[in-house]
Motif scaffolding. Structure first.
Motif, PDB file in Angstrom:
ATOM      1  N   THR A  59       0.814  -1.217   0.000  1.00 45.63           N
ATOM      2  CA  THR A  59       0.000   0.000   0.000  1.00 45.63           C
ATOM      3  C   THR A  59       0.853   1.275   0.000  1.00 45.63           C
ATOM      4  O   THR A  59       0.481   2.258  -0.633  1.00 45.63           O
ATOM      5  CB  THR A  59      -0.972   0.024   1.202  1.00 45.63           C
ATOM      6  OG1 THR A  59      -0.229  -0.198   2.398  1.00 45.63           O
ATOM      7  CG2 THR A  59      -2.026  -1.046   1.070  1.00 45.63           C
ATOM      8  N   HIS A  60       1.986   1.250   0.675  1.00 47.81           N
ATOM      9  CA  HIS A  60       2.816   2.461   0.734  1.00 47.81           C
ATOM     10  C   HIS A  60       3.831   2.517  -0.408  1.00 47.81           C
ATOM     11  O   HIS A  60       3.867   3.481  -1.167  1.00 47.81           O
ATOM     12  CB  HIS A  60       3.546   2.547   2.078  1.00 47.81           C
ATOM     13  CG  HIS A  60       2.620   2.890   3.199  1.00 47.81           C
ATOM     14  ND1 HIS A  60       2.213   4.168   3.464  1.00 47.81           N
ATOM     15  CD2 HIS A  60       1.996   2.095   4.119  1.00 47.81           C
ATOM     16  CE1 HIS A  60       1.391   4.164   4.503  1.00 47.81           C
ATOM     17  NE2 HIS A  60       1.228   2.908   4.897  1.00 47.81           N
ATOM     18  N   PHE A  61       4.659   1.492  -0.527  1.00 52.11           N
ATOM     19  CA  PHE A  61       5.726   1.519  -1.521  1.00 52.11           C
ATOM     20  C   PHE A  61       5.180   1.359  -2.947  1.00 52.11           C
ATOM     21  O   PHE A  61       5.526   2.114  -3.856  1.00 52.11           O
ATOM     22  CB  PHE A  61       6.734   0.399  -1.198  1.00 52.11           C
ATOM     23  CG  PHE A  61       7.828   0.239  -2.208  1.00 52.11           C
ATOM     24  CD1 PHE A  61       8.585   1.328  -2.648  1.00 52.11           C
ATOM     25  CD2 PHE A  61       8.130  -1.019  -2.732  1.00 52.11           C
ATOM     26  CE1 PHE A  61       9.600   1.175  -3.572  1.00 52.11           C
ATOM     27  CE2 PHE A  61       9.142  -1.174  -3.663  1.00 52.11           C
ATOM     28  CZ  PHE A  61       9.887  -0.074  -4.076  1.00 52.11           C
TER      29      PHE A  61
ATOM     30  N   MET B 133      -0.589   0.604  -3.895  1.00 50.75           N
ATOM     31  CA  MET B 133      -1.779  -0.173  -4.271  1.00 50.75           C
ATOM     32  C   MET B 133      -2.968   0.146  -3.370  1.00 50.75           C
ATOM     33  O   MET B 133      -2.796   0.480  -2.198  1.00 50.75           O
ATOM     34  CB  MET B 133      -1.480  -1.682  -4.141  1.00 50.75           C
ATOM     35  CG  MET B 133      -0.495  -2.208  -5.150  1.00 50.75           C
ATOM     36  SD  MET B 133      -0.196  -3.973  -4.845  1.00 50.75           S
ATOM     37  CE  MET B 133       0.804  -4.366  -6.274  1.00 50.75           C
ATOM     38  N   THR B 134      -4.157  -0.016  -3.937  1.00 56.93           N
ATOM     39  CA  THR B 134      -5.371   0.018  -3.112  1.00 56.93           C
ATOM     40  C   THR B 134      -5.486  -1.348  -2.424  1.00 56.93           C
ATOM     41  O   THR B 134      -4.760  -2.299  -2.786  1.00 56.93           O
ATOM     42  CB  THR B 134      -6.613   0.233  -3.982  1.00 56.93           C
ATOM     43  OG1 THR B 134      -6.712  -0.886  -4.878  1.00 56.93           O
ATOM     44  CG2 THR B 134      -6.515   1.523  -4.786  1.00 56.93           C
ATOM     45  N   HIS B 135      -6.410  -1.449  -1.478  1.00 53.21           N
ATOM     46  CA  HIS B 135      -6.619  -2.738  -0.825  1.00 53.21           C
ATOM     47  C   HIS B 135      -7.017  -3.804  -1.851  1.00 53.21           C
ATOM     48  O   HIS B 135      -6.566  -4.944  -1.780  1.00 53.21           O
ATOM     49  CB  HIS B 135      -7.695  -2.619   0.261  1.00 53.21           C
ATOM     50  CG  HIS B 135      -7.203  -1.888   1.480  1.00 53.21           C
ATOM     51  ND1 HIS B 135      -8.039  -1.289   2.386  1.00 53.21           N
ATOM     52  CD2 HIS B 135      -5.946  -1.657   1.947  1.00 53.21           C
ATOM     53  CE1 HIS B 135      -7.337  -0.733   3.340  1.00 53.21           C
ATOM     54  NE2 HIS B 135      -6.061  -0.932   3.090  1.00 53.21           N
ATOM     55  N   GLY B 136      -7.850  -3.400  -2.794  1.00 50.95           N
ATOM     56  CA  GLY B 136      -8.303  -4.350  -3.828  1.00 50.95           C
ATOM     57  C   GLY B 136      -7.131  -4.833  -4.682  1.00 50.95           C
ATOM     58  O   GLY B 136      -7.001  -6.030  -4.967  1.00 50.95           O
ATOM     59  N   GLN B 137      -6.274  -3.891  -5.067  1.00 49.43           N
ATOM     60  CA  GLN B 137      -5.120  -4.286  -5.887  1.00 49.43           C
ATOM     61  C   GLN B 137      -4.166  -5.186  -5.092  1.00 49.43           C
ATOM     62  O   GLN B 137      -3.605  -6.139  -5.631  1.00 49.43           O
ATOM     63  CB  GLN B 137      -4.377  -3.027  -6.359  1.00 49.43           C
ATOM     64  CG  GLN B 137      -5.134  -2.243  -7.422  1.00 49.43           C
ATOM     65  CD  GLN B 137      -4.557  -0.851  -7.627  1.00 49.43           C
ATOM     66  OE1 GLN B 137      -3.996  -0.239  -6.708  1.00 49.43           O
ATOM     67  NE2 GLN B 137      -4.707  -0.336  -8.843  1.00 49.43           N
TER      68      GLN B 137
ATOM     69  N   ALA C 230      -5.004  -7.166  -2.697  1.00 47.30           N
ATOM     70  CA  ALA C 230      -5.637  -8.488  -2.572  1.00 47.30           C
ATOM     71  C   ALA C 230      -5.383  -9.312  -3.830  1.00 47.30           C
ATOM     72  O   ALA C 230      -5.039 -10.508  -3.751  1.00 47.30           O
ATOM     73  CB  ALA C 230      -7.139  -8.312  -2.339  1.00 47.30           C
ATOM     74  N   GLU C 231      -5.510  -8.662  -4.973  1.00 46.92           N
ATOM     75  CA  GLU C 231      -5.286  -9.368  -6.239  1.00 46.92           C
ATOM     76  C   GLU C 231      -3.809  -9.764  -6.378  1.00 46.92           C
ATOM     77  O   GLU C 231      -3.476 -10.880  -6.762  1.00 46.92           O
ATOM     78  CB  GLU C 231      -5.715  -8.453  -7.393  1.00 46.92           C
ATOM     79  CG  GLU C 231      -5.863  -9.185  -8.700  1.00 46.92           C
ATOM     80  CD  GLU C 231      -6.401  -8.266  -9.803  1.00 46.92           C
ATOM     81  OE1 GLU C 231      -7.184  -7.353  -9.474  1.00 46.92           O
ATOM     82  OE2 GLU C 231      -5.986  -8.467 -10.950  1.00 46.92           O
TER      83      GLU C 231
ATOM     84  N   ILE D  38      -5.142 -12.984  -1.992  1.00 43.78           N
ATOM     85  CA  ILE D  38      -5.912 -13.232  -0.753  1.00 43.78           C
ATOM     86  C   ILE D  38      -7.166 -12.358  -0.770  1.00 43.78           C
ATOM     87  O   ILE D  38      -7.217 -11.359  -1.499  1.00 43.78           O
ATOM     88  CB  ILE D  38      -5.063 -12.923   0.517  1.00 43.78           C
ATOM     89  CG1 ILE D  38      -4.493 -11.494   0.463  1.00 43.78           C
ATOM     90  CG2 ILE D  38      -3.942 -13.924   0.698  1.00 43.78           C
ATOM     91  CD1 ILE D  38      -3.722 -11.085   1.697  1.00 43.78           C
ATOM     92  N   PRO D  39      -8.184 -12.709   0.033  1.00 46.31           N
ATOM     93  CA  PRO D  39      -9.428 -11.922   0.022  1.00 46.31           C
ATOM     94  C   PRO D  39      -9.195 -10.484   0.484  1.00 46.31           C
ATOM     95  O   PRO D  39      -8.317 -10.236   1.333  1.00 46.31           O
ATOM     96  CB  PRO D  39     -10.338 -12.651   1.022  1.00 46.31           C
ATOM     97  CG  PRO D  39      -9.740 -14.008   1.184  1.00 46.31           C
ATOM     98  CD  PRO D  39      -8.281 -13.865   0.926  1.00 46.31           C
ATOM     99  N   ILE D  40      -9.977  -9.571  -0.063  1.00 45.04           N
ATOM    100  CA  ILE D  40      -9.817  -8.151   0.281  1.00 45.04           C
ATOM    101  C   ILE D  40     -10.081  -7.900   1.774  1.00 45.04           C
ATOM    102  O   ILE D  40      -9.447  -7.034   2.387  1.00 45.04           O
ATOM    103  CB  ILE D  40     -10.721  -7.268  -0.611  1.00 45.04           C
ATOM    104  CG1 ILE D  40     -10.399  -5.792  -0.371  1.00 45.04           C
ATOM    105  CG2 ILE D  40     -12.194  -7.556  -0.365  1.00 45.04           C
ATOM    106  CD1 ILE D  40     -11.009  -4.846  -1.395  1.00 45.04           C
ATOM    107  N   GLY D  41     -10.969  -8.708   2.356  1.00 47.06           N
ATOM    108  CA  GLY D  41     -11.256  -8.554   3.789  1.00 47.06           C
ATOM    109  C   GLY D  41     -10.004  -8.847   4.621  1.00 47.06           C
ATOM    110  O   GLY D  41      -9.730  -8.171   5.624  1.00 47.06           O
ATOM    111  N   THR D  42      -9.244  -9.851   4.183  1.00 43.30           N
ATOM    112  CA  THR D  42      -7.993 -10.198   4.892  1.00 43.30           C
ATOM    113  C   THR D  42      -6.987  -9.047   4.766  1.00 43.30           C
ATOM    114  O   THR D  42      -6.302  -8.687   5.727  1.00 43.30           O
ATOM    115  CB  THR D  42      -7.396 -11.492   4.290  1.00 43.30           C
ATOM    116  OG1 THR D  42      -8.387 -12.503   4.299  1.00 43.30           O
ATOM    117  CG2 THR D  42      -6.178 -11.950   5.069  1.00 43.30           C
TER     118      THR D  42
END
Lengths: 176, 213
Positions: free
Chosen positions: A132-134, A137-141, A143-144, A148-152
């Motif tokens: 997410t920082h380096f 990415m968004t959480h969705g990206q 996860a992909e 792993i699931p986006i909730g995780t």
């Protein structure tokens, strides 16, 4: 770092080196690169720092935290190499520049502390923070990317940042 | 909302309205805003995430092993004995009266200090006389090698981060006479550094003695 490891290092137990490198190799390298901006010279700083620390192990008090001690050695090693590199080629113009320290010294202590805080979170949490920082990415990206699931991703990210906020609260106090 | 929760959301880059309200109304969080911003900036900085090459660990280990073969690491015990032995030589020499202070009156202050860094096997006795315009200093060292080519030793009086030079010397196998234009009351730390002959007036940071702070 546990006290047993610090005691082994202070006593000159060579098997402690691997663990000390594991904990501090990255922070030292990153600190050096921040000051020198060169991979080869940063590797030299890591070597010089750990060699000097090893040679001075008898002076290290294992009841105390090793991080500030190593930070001081690493920062000094990086500045010495910076000055050495600035000295070539020798000319009156560069002589004036030698007294100037790199502006990038400013945030080295804070960055060092962030590194150590990242060492305290789990590998999975660190990977999310990195994504997410380096990598931005968004959480969705993320996860992909990690499969792993986006909730995780969301729960790990939140847990990681809560830990970081807690681990770095002393830094907030010091710099506020 | 707790401070830590609000700060965590801020670091995550996804602060809820409640977190934003907290950060802008909580006096503690307002005071810490710039530190928090600095932390976020560091987390986002690519420099934080660069990795050393995988083979560096092996190179470091190898370097230390090679170094051990030439010069084993000095444990606290071994170093203490070495310092005691060197100090004993110096103390005997000083006691004879001729080595450090000769026929001069006793110094106003005196420090016996073990070396550090490149001077870690050395020990020094440094004596000072408060005189008009500053301090006259005599330094005698045992076990301090002559400065290598391209380098010199330099004595400093230091207060906080302000260093005042007391002059340079190439070797200390004989007592060295120096003068510092300030007093130790204001500049309590006495240090000797190894200085490259580069014209840089600031201390190099390579300390061989560092005492009195």
């Amino acid at each position: 770092m546990d006290r047993q490891l610090r005691e082994r290092f202070a006593a000159g137990d060579r098997s402690s080196l691997r663990d000390v490198y594991g904990e501090f190799g990255r922070p030292i390298y990153s600190l050096a690169y921040r000051i020198l901006g060169d991979h080869g010279l940063s590797e030299e700083v890591v070597q010089v720092t750990l060699l000097n620390a090893w040679r001075g192990a008898g002076r290290f008090d294992p009841t105390k935290d090793m991080a500030p001690w190593l930070y001081t050695i690493a920062r000094r090693a990086a500045i010495d190499i910076y000055r050495r590199e600035r000295r070539h080629p020798v000319s009156s113009e560069t002589d004036t520049d030698i007294a100037v320290l790199p502006a990038s010294l400013d945030q080295t202590w804070e960055a060092w502390q962030v590194h150590l805080a990242l060492n305290e979170i789990t590998e999975e949490e660190r990977e999310i923070v990195r994504c997410t920082h380096f990598l931005g990415m968004t959480h969705g990206q993320a996860a992909e990317h990690l499969g792993i699931p986006i909730g995780t991703v969301k729960s790990r990210s939140h847990r990681a940042h809560t830990k970081l906020a807690g681990l770095l609260s002393h830094l907030e106090e010091a710099t506020a | 909302m707790r401070c830590e929760e609000a700060r965590a959301q801020y670091l995550e880059g996804d602060a809820s309205e409640a977190a934003r309200d907290h950060l802008s109304s909580c006096p503690q969080c307002i005071a810490h805003r710039s530190a928090l911003g600095s932390m976020l900036q560091i987390l986002d900085d690519p420099l934080l995430w660069i990795e050393p090459p995988p083979e560096l660990e092996r190179r470091v280990t190898r370097l230390i092993e090679t170094s051990d073969a030439e010069e084993p690491p000095m444990t606290g015990r071994r170093r203490r004995w070495q310092i005691i032995a060197a100090a004993a030589v110096l103390i005997v020499a000083v006691a004879t009266g001729a080595f450090l202070f000769g026929r001069q009156p006793p110094p106003d202050w005196e420090i016996t200090t073990a070396g550090v860094g490149p001077g870690e096997s050395a020990v020094a006795v440094i004596g000072g006389w408060n005189v008009e315009g500053g301090t006259r200093v005599v330094l005698a060292a045992e076990g301090l090698a002559a400065a290598p080519d391209g380098y010199t030793y330099e004595l400093w009086f230091i207060s906080d981060s302000t260093p005042i030079s007391g002059g340079t010397f190439a070797a200390a196998d004989q007592p060295v006479n120096l003068f510092v234009g300030v007093g130790r009351r204001e500049y309590p730390r006495v240090a000797v550094t190894l200085e490259p002959l580069d014209g840089d007036p600031a201390p190099s940071g390579i300390f061989v003695f560092d005492a009195g702070a």
